[in-house]
Design a protein around this motif. Sequence first.
Motif, mmCIF file in Angstrom:
data_model
loop_
_atom_site.group_PDB
_atom_site.id
_atom_site.type_symbol
_atom_site.label_atom_id
_atom_site.label_comp_id
_atom_site.label_asym_id
_atom_site.label_seq_id
_atom_site.Cartn_x
_atom_site.Cartn_y
_atom_site.Cartn_z
ATOM 1 N N VAL A 1 35.374 41.026 44.734
ATOM 2 C CA VAL A 1 36.303 41.031 43.602
ATOM 3 C C VAL A 1 35.625 40.469 42.348
ATOM 4 N N HIS A 2 36.412 40.291 41.267
ATOM 5 C CA HIS A 2 35.810 39.839 40.010
ATOM 6 C C HIS A 2 36.719 38.904 39.222
ATOM 7 N N SER A 3 36.995 37.758 39.815
ATOM 8 C CA SER A 3 37.686 36.674 39.112
ATOM 9 C C SER A 3 37.151 35.374 39.693
ATOM 10 N N LYS A 4 36.079 34.870 39.105
ATOM 11 C CA LYS A 4 35.342 33.758 39.709
ATOM 12 C C LYS A 4 36.213 32.527 39.986
ATOM 13 N N PRO A 5 37.082 32.114 39.063
ATOM 14 C CA PRO A 5 37.925 30.951 39.386
ATOM 15 C C PRO A 5 38.788 31.181 40.626
ATOM 16 N N ALA A 6 39.374 32.376 40.752
ATOM 17 C CA ALA A 6 40.204 32.674 41.915
ATOM 18 C C ALA A 6 39.360 32.754 43.183
ATOM 19 N N GLU A 7 38.141 33.271 43.057
ATOM 20 C CA GLU A 7 37.240 33.351 44.209
ATOM 21 C C GLU A 7 36.837 31.951 44.682
ATOM 22 N N GLU A 8 36.530 31.077 43.737
ATOM 23 C CA GLU A 8 36.129 29.714 44.091
ATOM 24 C C GLU A 8 37.286 28.957 44.740
ATOM 25 N N LYS A 9 38.493 29.204 44.283
ATOM 26 C CA LYS A 9 39.661 28.580 44.909
ATOM 27 C C LYS A 9 39.855 29.117 46.323
ATOM 28 N N PHE A 10 39.635 30.407 46.514
ATOM 29 C CA PHE A 10 39.735 31.035 47.830
ATOM 30 C C PHE A 10 38.811 30.331 48.828
ATOM 31 N N VAL A 11 37.587 30.046 48.395
ATOM 32 C CA VAL A 11 36.627 29.348 49.266
ATOM 33 C C VAL A 11 37.011 27.881 49.433
ATOM 34 N N GLU B 1 31.602 31.419 51.943
ATOM 35 C CA GLU B 1 30.722 31.095 50.817
ATOM 36 C C GLU B 1 30.820 32.221 49.792
ATOM 37 N N ARG B 2 30.908 31.854 48.520
ATOM 38 C CA ARG B 2 30.939 32.866 47.464
ATOM 39 C C ARG B 2 29.535 33.088 46.926
ATOM 40 N N LYS B 3 29.172 34.357 46.736
ATOM 41 C CA LYS B 3 27.866 34.678 46.171
ATOM 42 C C LYS B 3 28.029 35.619 44.985
ATOM 43 N N ASP B 4 27.303 35.342 43.910
ATOM 44 C CA ASP B 4 27.233 36.309 42.816
ATOM 45 C C ASP B 4 26.629 37.598 43.351
ATOM 46 N N LEU B 5 27.159 38.735 42.886
ATOM 47 C CA LEU B 5 26.661 40.025 43.350
ATOM 48 C C LEU B 5 26.108 40.864 42.201
ATOM 49 N N MET B 6 26.894 41.006 41.134
ATOM 50 C CA MET B 6 26.510 41.879 40.029
ATOM 51 C C MET B 6 27.459 41.603 38.870
ATOM 52 N N TYR B 7 27.163 42.190 37.719
ATOM 53 C CA TYR B 7 28.049 42.020 36.578
ATOM 54 C C TYR B 7 28.058 43.291 35.744
ATOM 55 N N ASN B 8 29.080 43.423 34.939
ATOM 56 C CA ASN B 8 29.101 44.380 33.835
ATOM 57 C C ASN B 8 29.940 43.757 32.729
ATOM 58 N N ASP B 9 30.685 44.533 31.968
ATOM 59 C CA ASP B 9 31.475 43.922 30.902
ATOM 60 C C ASP B 9 32.802 44.645 30.735
ATOM 61 N N PHE B 10 33.698 43.966 30.038
ATOM 62 C CA PHE B 10 34.955 44.563 29.627
ATOM 63 C C PHE B 10 34.782 45.142 28.228
ATOM 64 N N VAL B 11 35.611 46.126 27.904
ATOM 65 C CA VAL B 11 35.656 46.680 26.551
ATOM 66 C C VAL B 11 37.116 46.819 26.147
ATOM 67 N N LEU B 12 37.369 46.714 24.854
ATOM 68 C CA LEU B 12 38.706 46.921 24.320
ATOM 69 C C LEU B 12 38.748 48.326 23.745
ATOM 70 N N VAL B 13 39.602 49.152 24.326
ATOM 71 C CA VAL B 13 39.707 50.538 23.858
ATOM 72 C C VAL B 13 41.050 50.726 23.155
ATOM 73 N N GLY B 14 41.110 51.750 22.320
ATOM 74 C CA GLY B 14 42.343 52.021 21.598
ATOM 75 C C GLY B 14 42.284 53.374 20.923
ATOM 76 N N PRO B 15 43.359 53.737 20.225
ATOM 77 C CA PRO B 15 43.427 55.060 19.599
ATOM 78 C C PRO B 15 42.475 55.180 18.417
ATOM 79 N N LYS B 16 42.020 56.394 18.177
ATOM 80 C CA LYS B 16 41.111 56.640 17.057
ATOM 81 C C LYS B 16 41.736 56.243 15.726
#
Length: 271
Positions: free
Chosen positions: A80-90, A97-112
């Motif tokens: 999953v991808h919510s580190k605080p929630a993952e750390e609480k789960f553990v 054990e929680r391990k970092d796996l990969m990352y990307n980013d969020f973007v804000l999209v909207g109408p032209k």
Amino acid sequence: MFRKPIRAAAVALGLLTSAVSAEEPFIVVQSTTSTQNSGLLEYILPWFEADSGIDVRVVAVGTGQAIRNAINGDGDVLLVHSKPAEEKFVADGWGVERKDLMYNDFVLVGPKSDPAGIRGGADVLAALSKIAEVEAPFASRGDDSGTHKAELGYWSAAGLDPAEASGAWYRETGSGMGATLNVASGMDAYTLTDRATWLSFGNRGNLEVLVEGDPRLFNQYGVILVSPDKHAHVRAAAGQRFIDWLTGPDGQEAIASFRLDGQQVFFPNAD
């Protein structure tokens, strides 16, 4: 006169086949929707399955639901991808054990048409403030997913409470990212999405990426083995083998090689 022996042999063969199938090793992965909807898991899992002989069965839901499912014992691995929630789960003993796996980013999209005038910005908090100021339509997942958790964090950091406008300009879909993007496309609304789902989304309509590049839009994914101490039926050995593969050289290389529209959208960063 040969029918009964043939039928008996067929039944015996069927029972044997069923027994062999039942013994085939498999794991259940509770995963966020973006890894499934983007095509990443479909791309990388055949490599692991061919190497290990372990079948991977994916349940793709929002991060919050995936965590609840894992707490209920309905899975062996959590991705999953919510580190605080993952750390609480553990910390609460549900994961090993929680391990970092990969990352990307969020973007804000909207109408032209961009009624809030946020195009080209790199400050997500300023963009959300402008959207709220002009009360431009905003579609929120509203489903306790990792993306929804991140979105609420950005509103809070901007000193805003979108719940006050719920049902007016702020619309909660209670759905996954693809469905929420469909709603945003249909009503020319702004929304927050992970980049992988955006690149794989085919019904963009008038939507386009308007805000990106803010370091706060960083989106980290983690992987966790569900605790066999909490749920004795957890397939710990097979689950750990999958995690070791994902975080090892072969899995990290597979993740890095995945492309959408020629772009790398997941960046491996396991320790």
